[in-house]
Scaffold this active site. Structure first.
Site, PDB file in Angstrom:
ATOM      1  N   GLN A  17      13.855  26.273 -15.599  1.00 55.82           N
ATOM      2  CA  GLN A  17      12.713  25.584 -16.198  1.00 55.82           C
ATOM      3  C   GLN A  17      12.963  24.099 -16.427  1.00 55.82           C
ATOM      4  O   GLN A  17      12.016  23.334 -16.585  1.00 55.82           O
ATOM      5  CB  GLN A  17      12.329  26.274 -17.511  1.00 55.82           C
ATOM      6  CG  GLN A  17      11.804  27.683 -17.288  1.00 55.82           C
ATOM      7  CD  GLN A  17      11.460  28.396 -18.581  1.00 55.82           C
ATOM      8  OE1 GLN A  17      12.317  29.042 -19.162  1.00 55.82           O
ATOM      9  NE2 GLN A  17      10.229  28.274 -19.044  1.00 55.82           N
ATOM     10  N   HIS A 111      18.546  34.145 -16.951  1.00 57.82           N
ATOM     11  CA  HIS A 111      17.260  33.870 -17.590  1.00 57.82           C
ATOM     12  C   HIS A 111      16.182  33.904 -16.504  1.00 57.82           C
ATOM     13  O   HIS A 111      15.774  32.871 -15.971  1.00 57.82           O
ATOM     14  CB  HIS A 111      17.284  32.536 -18.323  1.00 57.82           C
ATOM     15  CG  HIS A 111      16.119  32.342 -19.267  1.00 57.82           C
ATOM     16  ND1 HIS A 111      16.263  32.020 -20.590  1.00 57.82           N
ATOM     17  CD2 HIS A 111      14.780  32.451 -19.070  1.00 57.82           C
ATOM     18  CE1 HIS A 111      15.069  31.922 -21.160  1.00 57.82           C
ATOM     19  NE2 HIS A 111      14.146  32.172 -20.248  1.00 57.82           N
ATOM     20  N   ASN A 155      18.237  37.552 -20.460  1.00 58.80           N
ATOM     21  CA  ASN A 155      17.121  37.100 -21.290  1.00 58.80           C
ATOM     22  C   ASN A 155      15.929  38.052 -21.186  1.00 58.80           C
ATOM     23  O   ASN A 155      15.499  38.408 -20.087  1.00 58.80           O
ATOM     24  CB  ASN A 155      16.663  35.720 -20.829  1.00 58.80           C
ATOM     25  CG  ASN A 155      15.504  35.195 -21.671  1.00 58.80           C
ATOM     26  OD1 ASN A 155      15.673  34.929 -22.861  1.00 58.80           O
ATOM     27  ND2 ASN A 155      14.331  35.068 -21.078  1.00 58.80           N
ATOM     28  N   GLU A 156      15.402  38.417 -22.324  1.00 54.50           N
ATOM     29  CA  GLU A 156      14.197  39.266 -22.387  1.00 54.50           C
ATOM     30  C   GLU A 156      14.295  40.428 -21.406  1.00 54.50           C
ATOM     31  O   GLU A 156      13.475  40.596 -20.493  1.00 54.50           O
ATOM     32  CB  GLU A 156      12.929  38.438 -22.182  1.00 54.50           C
ATOM     33  CG  GLU A 156      12.751  37.440 -23.320  1.00 54.50           C
ATOM     34  CD  GLU A 156      11.408  36.736 -23.354  1.00 54.50           C
ATOM     35  OE1 GLU A 156      10.704  36.738 -22.331  1.00 54.50           O
ATOM     36  OE2 GLU A 156      11.068  36.189 -24.421  1.00 54.50           O
TER      37      GLU A 156
HETATM   38  C1  BGC Z   1      10.909  33.020 -21.987  1.00 58.04           C
HETATM   39  C2  BGC Z   1      10.840  31.556 -21.666  1.00 58.04           C
HETATM   40  C3  BGC Z   1       9.395  31.105 -21.700  1.00 58.04           C
HETATM   41  C4  BGC Z   1       8.885  31.298 -23.101  1.00 58.04           C
HETATM   42  C5  BGC Z   1       7.472  30.810 -23.352  1.00 58.04           C
HETATM   43  C6  BGC Z   1       9.944  33.490 -23.023  1.00 58.04           C
HETATM   44  O1  BGC Z   1       9.280  34.559 -22.474  1.00 58.04           O
HETATM   45  O2  BGC Z   1      12.222  33.421 -22.243  1.00 58.04           O
HETATM   46  O3  BGC Z   1      11.450  31.349 -20.437  1.00 58.04           O
HETATM   47  O4  BGC Z   1       9.234  29.812 -21.261  1.00 58.04           O
HETATM   48  O5  BGC Z   1       8.951  32.648 -23.462  1.00 58.04           O
HETATM   49  O6  BGC Z   1       6.540  31.541 -22.666  1.00 58.04           O
END
Ligand code: BGC
Length: 427
Positions: A17, A111, A155-156
Site C-alpha cells: 500500500q 499483509h 494480517n487479517e
Molecule cells: C487492512 C488494511 C486496509 C484497512 C482499511 C484492513 O482491512 O489490513 O490493509 O487498508 O483495513 O480498509
C-alpha cells in the site's frame, strides 16, 4: 489516565500500500489486467520504499513509539526458492531506522499480497502454501530475527471468510436496488469494488488464466472455503513454530479483522453466529499465541432478519461504513472473554477527508482502550491505521486513512493534526 510505561502508541502501514513497484506480487498483476476491478494501479504508491526514513522520522517526531509495517514476500522470494538478499538488507535498514528513532518495529510477514508464483501453485487454497509460507517465515527470521521483538505472521487471517459471506450477500442484494448493494460493500473492512468485480467477471476469467494459469486465482483476499480458512491458520502455526525455533523470545501473533457485532432485540443469534465466524472458531489455532492483533474499524448490527444497514442518519466514512469509534472497546472486551493473552490493537482508523473527525475518532477509541486497561484487560499497544494516506486496494488512493497527507504528484508529506494528537498520548 495515562497509558502505562512501555505501552505502544504507533501507526501502521502495509508494504504494497505504501512502498511502490511491488512488481512480483499478485496484486500488481491484477491491477494491470485489462478488466481490472481496481480503480487505479498502485504504481509508485507513496514511494515509501525510498522515503521510509523521512516517514519514520515524522512518526517519531510526533511522539509515536511503534511502527507496524510489513515485509513483502514477493520482494524477498520473487521466484520460488530464490531469495533476494538485497531485499533483506532493505528491511534491515528500515528496522535500524526505527531503532535509531526509538520506535519499536512490529513486523507483519504477510499483509494480503503474495508472490505470483504462489498463486500459480493454487495460492491460499493449496496445501503446499503451508510449507512455502513456513520456509519464507524461517528465512526472514533467520536473517532479521535478532533485531525483532514482535512478529505478526498473517494480517487479517479471517478476511477470506468475511469475503465469502459478503459476496453471498452482495449477489443477493445486487439483484435488488443498487443503493442497497452499495451498503453491502461498506460492510467489509477493506477496500473492495464488488460491483465492478461482478461486471468484470466475464472477462476476468480469461485474463486471470493468462497471468496465474487459473481462471479463479486464490489470492489471499479471495472468498475462502472452510478448508482454505483452516489452511491459513495452519500456515500461521507452521510459521510461528519456525520463528520460535530460531528466536524463542520473539512475541508471535496473528491479526484478525473484527467488527463489533451488536444484536438488536431478536438479532442475538445472528450476532453470535457472526462473532463465531469472525473470531471464536479460530481459538483452537491461536490460543497459545503470545498476542493477538485486534483490527477494528466499525460495528455491524443484527436484527430479527439478519444484518442491518447502518442506522438512519449515521455518519458514514469514505468507505461507506459507520463512524463508530466505540466499536474498538467493545471488541477488545469481547475478545478478552475467550482469549487471555496480550492484545495489541494492530489497526484501527477511519477514512475521512476532514481530519478533525479523525482526531475525534482517536480520542473516543483511545478512551475505550483506557477503560479496558482500567479493567485489567492486557492491551499492550495501539497502532493507528494508517501512518499516511495510501493505496486502499481496489479503491485506490481516494480513501484517506492517513495521519500524514501525501501529495500524489510530488510525494510531499504533510503531517495532519491527528498525527500530533495521537503522539500526545505517548508523552
Ligand atoms: C487492512 C488494511 C486496509 C484497512 C482499511 C484492513 O482491512 O489490513 O490493509 O487498508 O483495513 O480498509
Amino acid at each position: 489516565m495515562a497509558f502505562p510505561n512501555g505501552f505502544f502508541i504507533g501507526a501502521a502501514t502495509a508494504a504494497h500500500q505504501v512502498e511502490g513497484h511491488n512488481i512480483h506480487s499478485d496484486y500488481w498483476a491484477q491491477e494491470l489486467l485489462p478488466h481490472s476491478s481496481f480503480t487505479e494501479p498502485s504504481g509508485e504508491a507513496c514511494d515509501h520504499y525510498h522515503r521510509y526514513e523521512e516517514d519514520i522520522k515524522l512518526l517519531a517526531e510526533a511522539g509515536l513509539n511503534a511502527y507496524r509495517f510489513s515485509i513483502e514476500w514477493a520482494r524477498i522470494e520473487p521466484e520460488e526458492g530464490k531469495f533476494d538478499e538485497n531485499e533483506i538488507e532493505h528491511y534491515r535498514k528500515v528496522i535500524a531506522c526505527c531503532r535509531r528513532n526509538h520506535v519499536e518495529p512490529i513486523v507483519t510477514l504477510m499483509h494480503f499480497t503474495s508472490p505470483v508464483w504462489l498463486i500459480r501453485k493454487g495460492g491460499w487454497e493449496a496445501e503446499s502454501t503451508i510449507e512455502d509460507f513456513r520456509r519464507y517465515a524461517a528465512y526472514v527470521t533467520e536473517k532479521l530475527g535478532g533485531e525483532l521483538k514482535y512478529i505478526c505472521t498473517i494480517n487479517e487471517a479471517n478476511m477470506g471468510l468475511q469475503l465469502a459471506a459478503i459476496s453471498r450477500r452482495f449477489t443477493l442484494m445486487a439483484q435488488q436496488a443498487a443503493a442497497k448493494a452499495k451498503s453491502a460493500e461498506g460492510s467489509v473492512q477493506v477496500g473492495m469494488n464488488f460491483e465492478k468485480m461482478m461486471e468484470n467477471m466475464k472477462y476476468a476469467a480469461a485474463e486471470n488464466a493468462e497471468v496465474f494459469g487459473t481462471p479463479q486465482p486464490q489470492i489471499f483476499v479471495s472468498s475462502r472455503t472452510p478448508e482454505g480458512d483452516a489452511l491459513v491458520f495452519r500456515a500461521h502455526q507452521a510459521a510461528k513454530a519456525a520463528i520460535k525455533a530460531l528466536y524463542p523470545n520473539i512475541q508471535v501473533g496473528i491479526t484478525l479483522s473484527m467488527h463489533d457485532c451488536q444484536a438488536l432485540p431478536g438479532g442475538e443469534s445472528f450476532a453470535e453466529a457472526a462473532w463465531d465466524e469472525e473470531f471464536r472458531h479460530y481459538l483452537p489455532f491461536i490460543q497459545d499465541d503470545d498476542f493477538l492483533g485486534v483490527q477494528n474499524y466499525t460495528r455491524t448490527q443484527y436484527g430479527p432478519a439478519g444484518q442491518l444497514p447502518c442506522p438512519e442518519g449515521a455518519e458514514l466514512t469514505q468507505m461507506d461504513y459507520e463512524f463508530y469509534p466505540e466499536a474498538l472497546e467493545n471488541v477488545l472486551r469481547k475478545v478478552h472473554e475467550d482469549f487471555k493473552g496480550d492484545l495489541i490493537v494492530t489497526e484501527n482508523g477511519v477514512a475521512v477527508s476532514d481530519d478533525s473527525r479523525r482526531v475525534e475518532f482517536i480520542r473516543r477509541a483511545l478512551a475505550g482502550v483506557e477503560r479496558c486497561l482500567a479493567d485489567g484487560i492486557p492491551v499492550k499497544g495501539y497502532c493507528h491505521w494508517s501512518l499516511m494516506d495510501n493505496f486502499e486496494w481496489q479503491k485506490g488512493f481516494g480513501m484517506t486513512f492517513g495521519l500524514i497527507a501525501v501529495d500524489r504528484g510530488t510525494q510531499k508529506r504533510t503531517p495532519k493534526e491527528s498525527l500530533a494528537f495521537l503522539g500526545s498520548y505517548a508523552q
